[in-house]
Write a protein that holds these residues in place. Structure first.
Motif, PDB file in Angstrom:
ATOM      1  N   SER A 268       7.957   7.187  -1.510  1.00 51.88           N
ATOM      2  CA  SER A 268       8.787   8.232  -0.904  1.00 51.88           C
ATOM      3  C   SER A 268       8.228   9.617  -1.230  1.00 51.88           C
ATOM      4  O   SER A 268       8.198  10.508  -0.379  1.00 51.88           O
TER       5      SER A 268
ATOM      6  N   ILE B 136       6.206  12.837   1.056  1.00 53.07           N
ATOM      7  CA  ILE B 136       6.391  14.292   0.980  1.00 53.07           C
ATOM      8  C   ILE B 136       5.030  14.980   0.891  1.00 53.07           C
ATOM      9  O   ILE B 136       4.786  15.998   1.534  1.00 53.07           O
TER      10      ILE B 136
ATOM     11  N   SER C 252      12.166  11.815   3.417  1.00 53.68           N
ATOM     12  CA  SER C 252      11.464  12.823   2.601  1.00 53.68           C
ATOM     13  C   SER C 252      12.226  14.147   2.585  1.00 53.68           C
ATOM     14  O   SER C 252      12.357  14.795   1.534  1.00 53.68           O
TER      15      SER C 252
END
Length: 310
Positions: free
Chosen positions: A59, A63, A130
């Protein structure tokens, strides 16, 4: 576990309808639900812990893969929605409780429901997740500051007290969820269908409790709050879509951005109003009504975007 997984999927996919049903029942039979407001903090912490268990290293890699889009999403989230909230409060001449509640909603990070709605819309789910993660991690600093700057005209705001509240019910449970997944990935994987179920039930109970506790006040102020919430949410969706087009994002990312901006963590707004503004009881109302409405509008928006994409 299969039955739990099936139940979890059904509740998550139909959460908007379930919230409406429970809210209507709570409105007409408030005594069955009003007690739930005593446990708002616990319910929200459970929901955020569930969110934390869905976050892993990948995750955060997402980003880093899309820093531009994620930063645009968080910046849009924390500018368009709070400023719209302030403008609506001023233009409509709202009383201080409702103005505070609308600004609280506008100053909150994205809600986890946005990830589900983005999935329904066939949008970019990884970008949606994100953006939710980043705005949630920024919330302890940004949300109290925004409320202080925008709501100070109506009420006295303690930045430190709000910071403590956001850390307690948002940041710590999310970090605990991430930590639980880190130390026991197999255990969390086995329970992966339980956590979304717990999160969904927690949000349903928070909203039903607020509706039950404020049923009399809703009769007096419900229509104007619903109107404000509808305008706020619609402008948020439109604003997110506009920024997405301006940033030349592809269709899936545009969809994710619009939904992320338009759908707030209204459960946090309710909890902040309850914990920090006890003298302003109506401040919980915009968050409760937003929770109901944004699931309806989000589902409609998702359906339109999905069909248009096809």
């Amino acid at each position: 576990m299969e039955k739990i997984a099936s139940l979890s999927r059904k509740i998550t996919q139909n959460i908007g309808l379930i919230i409406i049903v429970f809210s209507v029942i709570a409105y007409f039979i408030p005594d069955y639900f009003s007690w739930m407001t005593n446990y708002t903090t616990i319910f929200l912490a459970l929901a955020m812990f569930g969110m934390g268990t869905s976050i892993d290293v990948d995750s955060f890699k997402e980003i880093l893969k899309h820093p531009k889009e994620v930063m645009i999403g968080s910046l849009t989230q924390f500018t368009i929605m709070p400023l719209l909230a302030y403008l609506l409060a001023v233009v409509f001449g709202l009383n201080k409780d409702i103005a505070l509640g609308v600004i609280l909603v506008g100053s909150c990070p994205g809600g986890t429901a946005s990830n589900v709605i983005t999935h329904i819309a066939n949008g970019d789910v990884s970008l949606s997740v994100s953006m939710t993660i980043l705005s949630t991690l920024l919330a302890p600093l940004v949300t109290p500051l925004l409320v202080y700057l925008l709501a100070g005209k109506w009420v006295e705001v303690s930045i430190f007290a709000m910071f403590k509240s956001v850390v307690t019910v948002i940041l710590l449970p999310v970090l605990l969820g991430i930590f639980a997944k880190k130390i026991s990935p197999k255990g969390v994987e086995k329970s992966k269908d339980i956590f979304p179920l717990i999160s969904s039930l927690a949000i349903i109970l928070i909203i039903a409790g607020i509706i039950g506790a404020n049923s009399e006040k809703i009769r007096q102020s419900g229509l104007i709050v619903l109107l404000i919430v509808m305008i706020h949410n619609a402008l948020g969706l439109a604003g997110g879509l506009f920024i997405g087009k301006l940033a030349k994002m592809d269709y899936d990312k545009e969809t994710a951005l619009a939904i992320e901006v338009g759908m707030q963590n209204s459960g946090l707004a309710i909890q902040l109003a309850t914990a920090n503004f006890a003298l302003n009881p109506l401040a919980t109302l915009p968050g409760a009504i937003f929770s109901i409405w944004h699931n309806i509008s989000g589902s409609i928006f998702a359906s339109i975007r999905r069909k248009h994409k096809v």
